[in-house]
Design a protein around this motif. Structure first.
Motif, PDB file in Angstrom:
ATOM      1  N   LEU A  40      30.246   2.802  81.770  1.00 23.97           N
ATOM      2  CA  LEU A  40      31.289   2.920  82.796  1.00 23.97           C
ATOM      3  C   LEU A  40      32.644   2.463  82.269  1.00 23.97           C
ATOM      4  CD1 LEU A  40      29.406   1.682  85.982  1.00 23.97           C
ATOM      5  CD2 LEU A  40      30.379   3.950  85.618  1.00 23.97           C
ATOM      6  N   VAL A  41      32.661   1.364  81.544  1.00 25.10           N
ATOM      7  CA  VAL A  41      33.925   0.865  80.983  1.00 25.10           C
ATOM      8  C   VAL A  41      34.488   1.871  79.984  1.00 25.10           C
ATOM      9  CG1 VAL A  41      34.927  -0.933  79.520  1.00 25.10           C
ATOM     10  CG2 VAL A  41      33.416  -1.562  81.397  1.00 25.10           C
ATOM     11  N   ALA A  42      33.641   2.397  79.109  1.00 27.89           N
ATOM     12  CA  ALA A  42      34.100   3.383  78.132  1.00 27.89           C
ATOM     13  C   ALA A  42      34.601   4.651  78.824  1.00 27.89           C
ATOM     14  CB  ALA A  42      32.978   3.719  77.158  1.00 27.89           C
ATOM     15  N   GLY A  43      33.906   5.086  79.862  1.00 30.24           N
ATOM     16  CA  GLY A  43      34.340   6.268  80.604  1.00 30.24           C
ATOM     17  C   GLY A  43      35.666   6.055  81.307  1.00 30.24           C
ATOM     18  N   HIS A  44      35.867   4.871  81.862  1.00 34.09           N
ATOM     19  CA  HIS A  44      37.140   4.599  82.527  1.00 34.09           C
ATOM     20  C   HIS A  44      38.273   4.541  81.512  1.00 34.09           C
ATOM     21  CE1 HIS A  44      40.328   2.286  84.527  1.00 34.09           C
ATOM     22  NE2 HIS A  44      39.980   3.055  85.536  1.00 34.09           N
ATOM     23  N   ARG A  45      38.020   3.994  80.343  1.00 31.93           N
ATOM     24  CA  ARG A  45      39.055   3.975  79.292  1.00 31.93           C
ATOM     25  C   ARG A  45      39.424   5.403  78.893  1.00 31.93           C
ATOM     26  NH1 ARG A  45      40.871  -1.004  79.819  1.00 31.93           N
ATOM     27  NH2 ARG A  45      39.344  -2.573  79.312  1.00 31.93           N
ATOM     28  N   SER A  46      38.434   6.265  78.809  1.00 33.75           N
ATOM     29  CA  SER A  46      38.683   7.667  78.487  1.00 33.75           C
ATOM     30  C   SER A  46      39.503   8.342  79.591  1.00 33.75           C
ATOM     31  CB  SER A  46      37.358   8.385  78.290  1.00 33.75           C
ATOM     32  OG  SER A  46      37.551   9.759  78.095  1.00 33.75           O
ATOM     33  N   ALA A  47      39.164   8.044  80.838  1.00 37.45           N
ATOM     34  CA  ALA A  47      39.918   8.619  81.955  1.00 37.45           C
ATOM     35  C   ALA A  47      41.362   8.121  81.957  1.00 37.45           C
ATOM     36  CB  ALA A  47      39.241   8.261  83.282  1.00 37.45           C
ATOM     37  N   GLN A  48      41.560   6.836  81.676  1.00 35.58           N
ATOM     38  CA  GLN A  48      42.919   6.295  81.678  1.00 35.58           C
ATOM     39  C   GLN A  48      43.745   6.873  80.535  1.00 35.58           C
ATOM     40  OE1 GLN A  48      44.108   4.144  84.216  1.00 35.58           O
ATOM     41  NE2 GLN A  48      45.957   5.011  83.311  1.00 35.58           N
ATOM     42  N   ALA A  49      43.124   7.068  79.373  1.00 39.09           N
ATOM     43  CA  ALA A  49      43.835   7.680  78.255  1.00 39.09           C
ATOM     44  C   ALA A  49      44.233   9.113  78.594  1.00 39.09           C
ATOM     45  CB  ALA A  49      42.970   7.647  77.005  1.00 39.09           C
ATOM     46  N   ALA A  50      43.327   9.861  79.212  1.00 39.96           N
ATOM     47  CA  ALA A  50      43.639  11.241  79.601  1.00 39.96           C
ATOM     48  C   ALA A  50      44.762  11.268  80.641  1.00 39.96           C
ATOM     49  CB  ALA A  50      42.395  11.931  80.138  1.00 39.96           C
ATOM     50  N   ALA A  51      44.740  10.332  81.579  1.00 37.28           N
ATOM     51  CA  ALA A  51      45.791  10.280  82.603  1.00 37.28           C
ATOM     52  C   ALA A  51      47.132   9.943  81.974  1.00 37.28           C
ATOM     53  CB  ALA A  51      45.429   9.253  83.671  1.00 37.28           C
ATOM     54  N   ASP A  52      47.153   8.976  81.068  1.00 32.27           N
ATOM     55  CA  ASP A  52      48.405   8.607  80.409  1.00 32.27           C
ATOM     56  C   ASP A  52      48.987   9.776  79.630  1.00 32.27           C
ATOM     57  OD1 ASP A  52      48.205   6.031  81.412  1.00 32.27           O
ATOM     58  OD2 ASP A  52      47.334   5.201  79.574  1.00 32.27           O
ATOM     59  N   LEU A  53      48.143  10.446  78.853  1.00 33.55           N
ATOM     60  CA  LEU A  53      48.629  11.579  78.062  1.00 33.55           C
ATOM     61  C   LEU A  53      49.069  12.743  78.941  1.00 33.55           C
ATOM     62  CD1 LEU A  53      46.001  11.473  75.195  1.00 33.55           C
ATOM     63  CD2 LEU A  53      48.427  10.919  75.035  1.00 33.55           C
ATOM     64  N   ALA A  54      48.348  12.982  80.027  1.00 35.49           N
ATOM     65  CA  ALA A  54      48.731  14.069  80.938  1.00 35.49           C
ATOM     66  C   ALA A  54      50.076  13.764  81.601  1.00 35.49           C
ATOM     67  CB  ALA A  54      47.653  14.268  81.991  1.00 35.49           C
ATOM     68  N   ALA A  55      50.281  12.512  82.003  1.00 39.22           N
ATOM     69  CA  ALA A  55      51.561  12.149  82.626  1.00 39.22           C
ATOM     70  C   ALA A  55      52.709  12.292  81.634  1.00 39.22           C
ATOM     71  CB  ALA A  55      51.487  10.722  83.157  1.00 39.22           C
ATOM     72  N   LEU A  56      52.496  11.875  80.391  1.00 36.91           N
ATOM     73  CA  LEU A  56      53.547  12.024  79.376  1.00 36.91           C
ATOM     74  C   LEU A  56      53.846  13.489  79.098  1.00 36.91           C
ATOM     75  CD1 LEU A  56      52.496   9.223  76.897  1.00 36.91           C
ATOM     76  CD2 LEU A  56      54.575   9.296  78.303  1.00 36.91           C
ATOM     77  N   ALA A  57      52.819  14.308  79.004  1.00 36.00           N
ATOM     78  CA  ALA A  57      53.032  15.739  78.773  1.00 36.00           C
ATOM     79  C   ALA A  57      53.753  16.381  79.950  1.00 36.00           C
ATOM     80  CB  ALA A  57      51.702  16.436  78.522  1.00 36.00           C
ATOM     81  N   GLY A  58      53.372  15.983  81.165  1.00 32.25           N
ATOM     82  CA  GLY A  58      54.028  16.530  82.348  1.00 32.25           C
ATOM     83  C   GLY A  58      55.482  16.112  82.442  1.00 32.25           C
ATOM     84  N   ALA A  59      55.782  14.863  82.118  1.00 31.45           N
ATOM     85  CA  ALA A  59      57.171  14.397  82.164  1.00 31.45           C
ATOM     86  C   ALA A  59      58.010  15.082  81.089  1.00 31.45           C
ATOM     87  CB  ALA A  59      57.215  12.881  81.983  1.00 31.45           C
ATOM     88  N   GLY A  60      57.434  15.272  79.906  1.00 31.14           N
ATOM     89  CA  GLY A  60      58.164  15.969  78.848  1.00 31.14           C
ATOM     90  C   GLY A  60      58.459  17.411  79.223  1.00 31.14           C
ATOM     91  N   ALA A  61      57.485  18.086  79.773  1.00 32.17           N
ATOM     92  CA  ALA A  61      57.690  19.478  80.186  1.00 32.17           C
ATOM     93  C   ALA A  61      58.692  19.560  81.328  1.00 32.17           C
ATOM     94  CB  ALA A  61      56.357  20.104  80.596  1.00 32.17           C
ATOM     95  N   SER A  62      58.612  18.627  82.257  1.00 31.06           N
ATOM     96  CA  SER A  62      59.538  18.629  83.392  1.00 31.06           C
ATOM     97  C   SER A  62      60.971  18.393  82.945  1.00 31.06           C
ATOM     98  CB  SER A  62      59.104  17.555  84.392  1.00 31.06           C
ATOM     99  OG  SER A  62      59.960  17.534  85.504  1.00 31.06           O
TER     100      SER A  62
END
Length: 121
Positions: A40-62
Motif C-alpha cells: 500500500l505504501v509503495a502504491g501510494h508513492r507511485s500514485a503521488q509521483a504520477a499526480a506530481d508529474l501530471a500536474a507539472l505536465a498540465g501546468a507546462g502545457a497550460s
C-alpha cells in the motif's frame, strides 16, 4: 530415593508442538499483513509521483496555451495512473489520479493522490 514432580512425564510429551505451530501461524499472519501494508505504501508513492508529474505536465502545457488537462491525462497514463479530476486555474493545474492498489483476501482498493502545479497564488 528418587525425586518426582508429581506430574507423570507422559502427559507433557509433545506439548510444545501445538504452541510452536500457533506461533508460526501468528508469525505468518503478521508477515502477510506487513507485506500488504508495504505494498500500500509503495502504491501510494507511485500514485503521488504520477499526480506530481501530471500536474507539472498540465501546468507546462497550460502556460504554452495548450490543453493542460489533456497533457495531464497523457502523463498520468504513461505513469500507470488514471486521471480522475483536473481543474485549470489560470496557468495552474490541480489533478487527482488513481492507481490500482494491492489486493488481499478479496479486498481490493484503489489508491488516489492529488497534486497542484503552477505559479504561486
Amino acid at each position: 530415593m528418587a525425586v518426582t514432580s508429581g506430574c507423570p512425564r507422559g502427559r507433557q510429551r509433545g506439548s510444545a508442538v501445538p504452541f510452536a505451530v500457533a506461533c508460526l501461524g501468528l508469525l505468518l499472519a503478521v508477515g502477510a499483513g506487513l507485506g500488504v501494508v508495504g505494498a500500500l505504501v509503495a502504491g501510494h508513492r507511485s500514485a503521488q509521483a504520477a499526480a506530481d508529474l501530471a500536474a507539472l505536465a498540465g501546468a507546462g502545457a497550460s502556460s504554452r496555451g495548450e490543453d493542460g488537462c489533456a497533457a495531464a491525462a497523457a502523463t498520468a497514463l504513461r505513469n500507470g495512473a488514471a486521471l480522475v479530476a483536473c481543474e485549470l486555474h489560470g496557468d495552474g493545474v490541480r489533478v487527482l489520479v488513481r492507481v490500482e492498489g494491492p489486493g488481499w483476501r478479496g479486498w481490493h482498493g484503489d489508491l488516489r493522490a492529488e497534486a497542484r502545479a503552477g505559479p504561486v497564488p
